[in-house]
Design an enzyme around this catalytic site. Structure first.
Site, PDB file in Angstrom:
ATOM      1  CG  LEU A 249       5.077  -5.502  -0.508  1.00 32.49           C
ATOM      2  CD1 LEU A 249       5.863  -4.688   0.504  1.00 32.49           C
ATOM      3  CD2 LEU A 249       5.298  -4.970  -1.912  1.00 32.49           C
ATOM      4  CG  ASP A 250       1.618  -4.389   0.732  1.00 26.85           C
ATOM      5  OD1 ASP A 250       1.973  -3.944   1.839  1.00 26.85           O
ATOM      6  OD2 ASP A 250       1.814  -3.789  -0.346  1.00 26.85           O
TER       7      ASP A 250
ATOM      8  CB  SER B  21      -2.571  11.961   8.452  1.00 27.83           C
ATOM      9  OG  SER B  21      -2.823  10.856   7.630  1.00 27.83           O
TER      10      SER B  21
ATOM     11  CG  LEU C   1      10.745  -3.093   7.136  1.00 27.73           C
ATOM     12  CD1 LEU C   1       9.552  -3.109   8.076  1.00 27.73           C
ATOM     13  CD2 LEU C   1      11.948  -2.397   7.782  1.00 27.73           C
TER      14      LEU C   1
ATOM     15  CG  HIS D  96      -1.570  -1.789   1.440  1.00 28.99           C
ATOM     16  ND1 HIS D  96      -0.393  -1.352   0.863  1.00 28.99           N
ATOM     17  CD2 HIS D  96      -2.387  -2.128   0.422  1.00 28.99           C
ATOM     18  CE1 HIS D  96      -0.498  -1.443  -0.456  1.00 28.99           C
ATOM     19  NE2 HIS D  96      -1.698  -1.911  -0.744  1.00 28.99           N
TER      20      HIS D  96
ATOM     21  CB  SER E 269      -6.116  -3.935   4.526  1.00 24.39           C
ATOM     22  OG  SER E 269      -6.908  -4.065   3.369  1.00 24.39           O
TER      23      SER E 269
ATOM     24  CG  ASN F   5       1.845  -1.795   6.449  1.00 31.05           C
ATOM     25  OD1 ASN F   5       2.143  -0.613   6.685  1.00 31.05           O
ATOM     26  ND2 ASN F   5       1.667  -2.243   5.221  1.00 31.05           N
TER      27      ASN F   5
HETATM   28  C1  GAR Z   1      -1.437   5.925   4.199  1.00 31.42           C
HETATM   29  O1  GAR Z   1      -2.464   6.060   3.270  1.00 31.42           O
HETATM   30  C2  GAR Z   1      -0.987   4.481   4.292  1.00 31.42           C
HETATM   31  O2  GAR Z   1      -2.010   3.567   4.075  1.00 31.42           O
HETATM   32  C3  GAR Z   1       0.015   4.400   3.175  1.00 31.42           C
HETATM   33  O3  GAR Z   1       0.695   5.629   3.221  1.00 31.42           O
HETATM   34  C4  GAR Z   1      -0.164   6.638   3.727  1.00 31.42           C
HETATM   35  C5  GAR Z   1       0.550   7.321   4.855  1.00 31.42           C
HETATM   36  O4  GAR Z   1      -0.160   8.448   5.264  1.00 31.42           O
HETATM   37  N1  GAR Z   1       0.908   3.303   3.362  1.00 31.42           N
HETATM   38  C6  GAR Z   1       1.411   2.607   2.359  1.00 31.42           C
HETATM   39  O5  GAR Z   1       1.185   2.859   1.194  1.00 31.42           O
HETATM   40  C7  GAR Z   1       2.297   1.455   2.777  1.00 31.42           C
HETATM   41  N2  GAR Z   1       2.669   0.677   1.655  1.00 31.42           N
HETATM   42  P1  GAR Z   1       0.218   9.180   6.624  1.00 31.42           P
HETATM   43  O6  GAR Z   1       1.722   9.397   6.611  1.00 31.42           O
HETATM   44  O7  GAR Z   1      -0.537  10.466   6.573  1.00 31.42           O
HETATM   45  O8  GAR Z   1      -0.204   8.287   7.764  1.00 31.42           O
END
Ligand code: GAR
Length: 191
Positions: free
Chosen positions: A143-144, A15, A92, A108, A135, A106
């Protein structure tokens, strides 16, 4: 003005990728979307928009290093100046991250540095936080933990469950990720 070539990495729903495609930023060109999961629904958004897609299935590699090397080769084929992780759920390796230092972003789902890692919505609810958010940050080896570019805050409401909270956060993600990418394309972000 030349558009900023970008490659997006996804693992699932996509999304955020869709929000970035729909933003139709004239400063960027999404050259490819690469998924580590063959069935990632997000690949459809790319295909519908006429963007090249590629699958690099981590399960077909013997080690993280081999996967990361194949991923790097695939990405570099498109010569991007920006690589974005949009729900890319693989850790990664340091060499991979070094290779894209300063041009790897990224998103998060937490107000970093709080709630790094997985299951952020659940952990926020369990911790009785009054506020949550998301963020966009530069990716560094830890990480993050890379420099934060933009955050959005949302309230945690008394009757929230994980789904309602996640939906409120996601709506903000769809606003701030295209914004951060736009700033990068304008040359306004450096790390
Ligand atoms: C999002 O909420 C993103 O912040 C999170 O995964 C979801 C992906 O949604 N990412 C993480 O948790 C990274 N560690 P999407 O596939 O609908 O964009």
């Amino acid at each position: 003005m030349a558009k900023l070539p970008l490659v997006a990495l996804i693992s699932g729903r996509g999304s955020n990728l869709k929000a970035i495609i729909d933003a139709a930023d004239p400063l960027i060109e999404i050259r490819a979307v690469i998924s580590n999961r063959p069935q990632a629904p997000g690949l459809l958004y790319a295909q519908q928009a006429g963007i090249a897609t590629q699958i690099i299935d981590h399960k077909t590699f013997k080690s993280r290093l081999e996967f990361d090397t194949a991923l790097q080769t695939a990405i570099d084929h498109y010569q991007p100046k920006l690589v974005i992780l949009a729900g890319f759920m693989r850790i990664l390796s340091p060499d991979f991250i070094k290779h894209y230092r300063g041009c790897l972003l990224n998103i998060h789902p937490s107000l970093l540095p709080a709630f790094k890692g997985l299951h952020t919505h659940q952990r926020v609810l369990q911790s009785n936080m009054k506020e949550h958010g998301t963020s966009v940050h530069f990716v560094t080896e830890e990480l993050d933990s890379g420099p934060v570019i933009i955050q959005a805050r949302v309230p945690v409401l008394p009757d929230d469950d994980e789904d309602s909270l996640a939906a409120r956060v996601l709506q903000e993600e769809h606003r701030i990720y295209p914004q951060a990418i736009h700033w990068f394309a304008q040359g306004r972000l450096k790390t």
